[in-house]
Motif scaffolding. Structure first.
Motif, PDB file in Angstrom:
ATOM      1  N   ARG A   1       0.802  -1.222   0.000  1.00 58.20           N
ATOM      2  CA  ARG A   1       0.000   0.000   0.000  1.00 58.20           C
ATOM      3  C   ARG A   1       0.835   1.272   0.000  1.00 58.20           C
ATOM      4  N   GLY A   2       2.171   1.139  -0.052  1.00 56.49           N
ATOM      5  CA  GLY A   2       3.026   2.322  -0.031  1.00 56.49           C
ATOM      6  C   GLY A   2       3.084   2.987   1.331  1.00 56.49           C
ATOM      7  N   LEU A   3       3.156   2.180   2.365  1.00 55.97           N
ATOM      8  CA  LEU A   3       3.071   2.704   3.726  1.00 55.97           C
ATOM      9  C   LEU A   3       4.206   3.673   4.044  1.00 55.97           C
TER      10      LEU A   3
ATOM     11  N   SER B   1       0.765 -12.649   7.848  1.00 56.40           N
ATOM     12  CA  SER B   1      -0.050 -11.508   7.438  1.00 56.40           C
ATOM     13  C   SER B   1       0.561 -10.834   6.212  1.00 56.40           C
ATOM     14  N   PRO B   2      -0.057 -10.989   5.026  1.00 56.90           N
ATOM     15  CA  PRO B   2       0.466 -10.293   3.838  1.00 56.90           C
ATOM     16  C   PRO B   2       0.551  -8.781   4.031  1.00 56.90           C
ATOM     17  N   ALA B   3      -0.402  -8.207   4.763  1.00 60.33           N
ATOM     18  CA  ALA B   3      -0.384  -6.749   4.964  1.00 60.33           C
ATOM     19  C   ALA B   3       0.860  -6.331   5.731  1.00 60.33           C
ATOM     20  N   GLY B   4       1.248  -7.109   6.729  1.00 60.84           N
ATOM     21  CA  GLY B   4       2.443  -6.779   7.496  1.00 60.84           C
ATOM     22  C   GLY B   4       3.710  -6.959   6.690  1.00 60.84           C
ATOM     23  N   ILE B   5       3.722  -7.968   5.842  1.00 56.32           N
ATOM     24  CA  ILE B   5       4.916  -8.232   5.037  1.00 56.32           C
ATOM     25  C   ILE B   5       5.099  -7.161   3.971  1.00 56.32           C
ATOM     26  N   ALA B   6       4.014  -6.835   3.285  1.00 54.52           N
ATOM     27  CA  ALA B   6       4.117  -5.963   2.112  1.00 54.52           C
ATOM     28  C   ALA B   6       4.100  -4.486   2.462  1.00 54.52           C
ATOM     29  N   LEU B   7       3.445  -4.128   3.565  1.00 57.48           N
ATOM     30  CA  LEU B   7       3.302  -2.737   4.002  1.00 57.48           C
ATOM     31  C   LEU B   7       2.617  -1.907   2.954  1.00 57.48           C
TER      32      LEU B   7
ATOM     33  N   VAL C   1      -7.805  -1.708  -2.527  1.00 58.51           N
ATOM     34  CA  VAL C   1      -7.652  -2.026  -3.952  1.00 58.51           C
ATOM     35  C   VAL C   1      -6.299  -1.531  -4.470  1.00 58.51           C
ATOM     36  N   THR C   2      -5.304  -2.352  -4.280  1.00 57.70           N
ATOM     37  CA  THR C   2      -3.996  -2.004  -4.851  1.00 57.70           C
ATOM     38  C   THR C   2      -4.068  -2.146  -6.368  1.00 57.70           C
TER      39      THR C   2
ATOM     40  N   GLY D   1     -10.102   4.912   2.235  1.00 53.89           N
ATOM     41  CA  GLY D   1     -10.024   5.224   3.664  1.00 53.89           C
ATOM     42  C   GLY D   1      -8.682   5.846   4.001  1.00 53.89           C
ATOM     43  N   PRO D   2      -7.931   5.253   4.932  1.00 56.44           N
ATOM     44  CA  PRO D   2      -6.613   5.806   5.258  1.00 56.44           C
ATOM     45  C   PRO D   2      -5.569   5.558   4.177  1.00 56.44           C
ATOM     46  N   PHE D   3      -5.939   4.808   3.138  1.00 59.66           N
ATOM     47  CA  PHE D   3      -4.984   4.513   2.059  1.00 59.66           C
ATOM     48  C   PHE D   3      -5.546   5.009   0.722  1.00 59.66           C
ATOM     49  N   PRO D   4      -5.592   6.320   0.546  1.00 59.07           N
ATOM     50  CA  PRO D   4      -6.112   6.860  -0.724  1.00 59.07           C
ATOM     51  C   PRO D   4      -5.152   6.550  -1.872  1.00 59.07           C
ATOM     52  N   ALA D   5      -5.543   6.979  -3.076  1.00 62.62           N
ATOM     53  CA  ALA D   5      -4.768   6.626  -4.268  1.00 62.62           C
ATOM     54  C   ALA D   5      -3.313   7.040  -4.124  1.00 62.62           C
TER      55      ALA D   5
END
Lengths: 495, 160
Positions: free
Chosen positions: A188-190, A489-495, B86-87, B118-122
């Motif tokens: 998600r580009g954290l 957790s994929p979310a934790g791995i990928a961030l 939605v990545t 939500g907290p992860f916009p485009a």
């Protein structure tokens, strides 16, 4: 922790670890545990003979490459300059560094020289708006998704995990021989989103990194920020954080136990896990906090209005009476998990696998043991060290019992003073929290009150290099059950 | 639950507990020829919404008594429950799953991320929710919504 690290090596090995630590300390100290090494020192660190210090994480950006190591029970961070977008690969020495090198290439376009592995993308599957998006000189978009190599694919929606992680397998005669993982679908580009924010602004996003760590991630971040600011949370805050973490541990263990049980058709055990977890969620809600404890941790403590004593009592009352039935059911169904998805003890050591998966393979790493104010007498769980799904499930149960005992001890002496000194303010800090799925680490560097640089290491990352060994010999259709028992957790791995 | 039940009868007690806990619908269950098939797809969020749906599909809630069933194959699904921000990589997966569903299919965004990010916009890696792909006509709010909220919302959507 001491036993884990001393178990890594003895004699020459210990001497070598000390010399690796000495090499790192010969660099310029820039923060409490961070040393800048010049390229010659970096190279010497990577080639010093003997056993290595355990690697927690590896990463690089445009300017520097980093390795976060454990020396005894303390973190030790070494970094060196990235020249012409290249640096000497830590994976040439630290086997577990490969994932971090691949992620760094995908995000910054910095290349690890003499790296292990095939250098396949870890995150960038070709769908982003640019190549090397975090680099000072990003490239154009790749223009389309790149297919993964491998004779068999397990698509992101077929893994049985909570998030999208793509697997490709080399399969011979119906049995898995090798595994490749790509986490791009969950990225998600954290890091880009957090850079430039104040820690307080960043906290709500950090609280949503992964549902497997609604407490653990923000807690590790808050600890890193406190260290950067030269602060030590008071004993009252420290104890509230510990209790929140234990409640989350119980809930996550129950979730992973239910999923594991369903993977082997042990529906009755799964049913009891479901009800216990829901009872905890309701106890939280009735005490006026969110069901999964989201947004409870703040940079300087905890959410206003949180009454920790009645919350802990309510959760304890909901969970304690259910333990005996869970233990009996585990005894009945555990044989179904015998020898399934086994992690060898040597691999667990080599790749510094923590959490339940590491501990059930004989690695005694539990970062709670190093925390100031920890009631160590409550942490008794040992269990089997067979490394298989049965050992993991048994350890989860034992740790739930420990969590309840720990909450009792904390409630008996909440706010107990200790004499932990405050570190100097260096604008840079490292924080760790032993979450339900393992040790979560944050490194943060502040500049004028804002996050200048940040690294997040979820415990799932240390599992990636050992997945191939754990899944080898199984048919692809057994993979979801195996992954469920590992708690990834994929979310934790990928961030 | 106050008595420690161990020994040879423990399994029987555990089974009796599970039977006693079996959830029942407070209201009259809806009359349908067959349950509505739900396919759940996580597209890059914190996984909180997905895990709450998994809880709803577990033993503590009356999902099937309410006329719904979670399915493992999109070809068996009536509704697609989409969670996560939605990545960009997941867009292809959403399209693939959607096309595999039979006619009469319905798309529901679950949670704040799925609606608009939500907290992860485009961003370079995310589209910022389902709204980047298609108008969001049906959604369930929350971050994450609880299983009770989810079940209530599903029933309301089923009633039209």
């Amino acid at each position: 922790m001491r036993s884990a690290v001393s178990g890594l090596a003895s004699g020459d090995g210990v001497a070598a670890m000390r010399s690796m630590g000495r090499i790192i300390r010969s660099g310029e100290r820039v923060a409490l545990s961070h040393y800048h090494l010049d390229p010659a020192q970096w190279s010497e660190m990577l080639t010093v003979p003997g056993t290595t210090l355990p690697l927690i994480s590896c990463w690089a950006d445009d300017a520097r490459a980093y390795v976060l190591l454990l020396e005894g029970d303390c973190p030790l961070l070494a970094s060196t300059i990235v020249e012409d977008r290249r640096y000497l690969a830590p994976s040439s020495r630290f086997a577990g560094a490969e994932w971090g090198e691949r992620v760094s290439y995908d995000l910054y376009g910095v290349e690890a020289m003499d790296a292990r592995g095939n250098g396949a993308p870890a995150l960038d599957e070709g769908g982003w708006t640019s190549t090397w998006p975090l680099s000072s000189r990003p490239g154009p978009a790749a223009g389309g998704l790149r297919p993964l190599a491998g004779s068999h694919l397990l698509r992101p929606e077929q893994t049985g995990l909570s998030g999208p992680l793509e697997f490709s397998f080399e399969v011979l005669k119906g049995k898995i021989r090798d595994v490749e993982v790509c986490a791009g679908a969950a990225h998600r580009g954290l890091i880009a989103r957090l850079a430039g924010k104040t820690p307080e602004e960043a906290m709500s996003l950090v609280s949503r990194v992964t549902a497997g760590g609604f407490v653990a991630h923000p807690l590790a971040f808050a600890r890193a920020v406190a260290q950067a600011r030269g602060l030590v949370p008071g004993p009252g805050i420290r104890d509230v954080w510990m209790i929140l973490l234990e409640i989350e541990r119980i809930s996550i263990h129950l979730f992973d136990m239910a999923r594991t049980a369903r993977g082997v058709d042990a529906e009755l055990l799964a049913t009891h896990c479901d009800h216990a977890r829901e009872a905890i969620a309701r106890a939280c809600a009735e005490q006026g906090v969110s069901r999964r404890l989201m947004d409870m941790v703040t940079c300087d403590g905890f959410r206003d209005g949180l009454e920790i004593v009645p919350l802990a009592q309510a959760v304890h009352a909901a969970m304690q009476p259910r333990l005996a039935a869970l233990e009996e059911l585990h005894r009945v169904f555990a044989p179904r998990l015998d020898g399934f998805a086994t992690l060898d003890a040597r691999l667990a050591e080599r790749f510094a696998v923590g959490g339940v998966t590491g501990r059930s393979s004989g690695r005694s790493m539990d970062m709670r043991r190093r925390e100031a104010g920890m009631r160590l007498e409550a942490l008794r769980a040992t269990g089997s060290s067979q490394g298989d799904a049965r050992a993991r499930e048994g350890l989860r149960l034992a740790e739930i019992r420990d969590s309840l005992a720990l909450m009792e001890r904390i409630l008996g002496s909440i706010g107990l003073e200790d004499d932990e000194p405050a570190p100097d303010r260096t604008e840079e800090g490292i924080g760790v929290a032993e979450g339900g799925r393992g040790d979560v680490w944050y490194w943060v560097r502040l500049k004028e009150g804002q996050i200048e640089s940040l690294h997040v290491r979820d415990p799932g990352v240390s599992l990636l290099p050992v997945l191939g060994a754990m899944l080898r010999g199984y048919a692809v259709d057994r993979v979801p059950a195996a992954l469920g028992s590992i708690g990834l957790s994929p979310a934790g791995i990928a961030l | 639950m106050s008595v420690r039940r161990t020994g040879p009868l423990s399994l029987l007690y555990a089974f009796m507990d599970a039977t006693r806990w079996r959830p029942s619908m407070q209201e009259t269950a809806p009359r349908r020829e067959r349950p509505i098939g739900l396919y759940v797809l996580e597209t890059g969020g914190c996984e909180g919404c997905f895990m709450e749906i998994e809880s709803l599909n577990g033993s503590a809630f009356a999902l099937e008594q309410a006329g719904f069933v979670c399915v493992n194959d999109p070809a068996d699904a009536d509704w697609l429950l989409l969670t996560g921000a939605v990545t960009r990589v997941c867009a292809e997966m959403v399209d693939r799953v959607w096309r595999a569903m039979p006619p009469g299919r319905c798309l529901i965004a679950v949670g704040a991320c799925a609606v608009d990010g939500g907290p992860f916009p485009a961003g370079y890696a995310t589209l910022g929710g389902l709204q980047a792909l298609t108008p969001v006509r049906r959604s369930i709010a929350g971050c994450p919504p609880s299983p009770e909220d989810l079940l209530r919302a599903l029933q309301e959507l089923a009633q039209g």
